[in-house]
Design an enzyme around this catalytic site. Structure first.
Site, PDB file in Angstrom:
ATOM      1  N   ASP A 170      51.697  38.563  50.117  1.00 37.23           N
ATOM      2  CA  ASP A 170      51.083  38.408  48.901  1.00 37.23           C
ATOM      3  C   ASP A 170      49.901  37.240  48.997  1.00 37.23           C
ATOM      4  O   ASP A 170      49.460  36.702  48.002  1.00 37.23           O
ATOM      5  CB  ASP A 170      51.932  38.150  47.855  1.00 37.23           C
ATOM      6  CG  ASP A 170      52.300  39.273  47.189  1.00 37.23           C
ATOM      7  OD1 ASP A 170      51.875  40.233  47.315  1.00 37.23           O
ATOM      8  OD2 ASP A 170      53.121  39.336  46.267  1.00 37.23           O
ATOM      9  N   LYS A 220      48.836  35.233  40.068  1.00 36.34           N
ATOM     10  CA  LYS A 220      48.277  36.736  40.038  1.00 36.34           C
ATOM     11  C   LYS A 220      49.214  37.613  39.187  1.00 36.34           C
ATOM     12  O   LYS A 220      50.444  37.301  39.101  1.00 36.34           O
ATOM     13  CB  LYS A 220      48.234  37.365  41.327  1.00 36.34           C
ATOM     14  CG  LYS A 220      49.506  37.400  42.153  1.00 36.34           C
ATOM     15  CD  LYS A 220      50.266  38.787  42.140  1.00 36.34           C
ATOM     16  CE  LYS A 220      51.544  38.876  42.962  1.00 36.34           C
ATOM     17  NZ  LYS A 220      52.512  39.512  42.558  1.00 36.34           N
TER      18      LYS A 220
END
Ligand code: C5P
Length: 295
Positions: free
Chosen positions: A137, A11
């Site tokens: 996350d 990401k």
């Protein structure tokens, strides 16, 4: 018995506003996060018994219970009450300590794979709750496209379709120096400097809303990262190169997450090889340079 293979993307935080610190020590944030087509591969084979094992050729990958894949597997078994073990095979490409969410992404791939192999006992809401328990996350990887992440990372919503369309498919260069940065360390640096490193939540939301509303605003217009000030102070090799890339190639490069990986959108006509050569010249051949695009 069954097996499956999953792609586990990295990401990138295009916008990462840390807005303050909570009483429990975690930080509140507002972040626009995108998965990219660069990532790891996770193979899963179900096994008799109740043992979970992980094989990975990369010695930097943490073993045992500190590995988020094994933590995900344990929590999945606990939540579903299902018996049965699994062997995980991880092909690692996402570097550790990069701010690219590699370990968190692997954990979500493990959850998805185990859920698939078990006949989908957990729905999307249960998977999201489980992901948030594994790490801040993790939940961002579940929707599988550009998201806005809030809270300590557990509140995730997909970006509006037309806003996401501005991002999907954009080419970028991802590059990381030979050293990594630990997320807890970066948060501690940020917190040590007090209020000046936080972007007030109202301002973060106003910036995000203005960018989302303006259909002509390019992806470049939302780029921001609260970690840059404290991290750049400690690692000047990062801002020095980013400034050079801006001056020499007109690239607006930023850091992802708590670093040390950085990224820049690649406009048409920029010679990727020349940029890669400049990065290697500055950071040495140990630097990772990958061209990727937003999924
Ligand atoms: O949730 P996770 O285990 O990934 O977080 C790692 C560390 O990062 C936490 O222990 C905390 O120090 C810091 N952190 C934070 N605020 C967040 C996310 C992480 O302070 N929103």
């Amino acid at each position: 018995m069954g097996s499956t293979v999953l792609f586990s993307p990295a990401k990138i935080n295009l916008f990462l506003a840390v807005t303050g610190r909570r009483a429990d020590g975690y930080h509140e944030l507002v972040s626009v996060v995108v998965p990219v087509d660069f990532g790891d591969t996770l193979g899963i084979e179900t096994r008799a018994g109740d043992e979970f094992t992980l094989e990975c050729a990369d010695p930097a990958v943490p073993r045992g219970e500190s590995n988020l894949v094994l933590k995900a597997a344990r929590l999945f078994a606990e939540m579903t009450g299902r018996a049965g073990g699994a062997a995980f095979f991880l092909e690692k490409r996402i570097p550790i300590g990069a701010g690219l969410g590699g370990g968190s992404s692997n954990a979500v791939a493990a959850l998805r794979g185990l859920n698939f192999l078990a006949g989908e006992p957990l729905d999307a809401a249960a998977l999201a709750a489980l992901a948030a328990r594994i790490g801040s996350d993790c939940a961002l990887f579940l929707p599988g496209g550009p998201v806005v992440m809030r809270g300590r990372g557990e509140r995730v919503e997909p970006l509006a379709v037309e806003t996401a369309a501005r991002l999907r498919g954009r080419r970028m260069l991802l590059f990381k120096p030979g050293f990594g940065i630990g997320t807890p360390w970066a948060y501690a640096q940020l917190a040590a400097a007090g209020e000046k490193n936080y972007l007030p939540a109202a301002e973060a939301e106003a910036r995000l809303a203005a960018w989302s509303r303006d259909a002509r605003a390019p992806a470049e217009a939302i780029l921001f990262n609260s970690f840059e000030r404290p991290v750049f102070q400690k690692f000047p090799a990062l801002p020095v190169l980013l400034e050079n890339l801006a001056a020499e190639f007109g690239l607006a490069a930023h850091m992802s997450g708590s670093g040390s990986a950085c990224f820049a959108f690649l406009p048409d006509g920029v010679a990727t090889n020349a940029v890669a050569a400049r990065i290697h010249e500055a950071w040495g051949m140990a630097a990772l340079v990958v061209e990727t695009k937003i999924c």
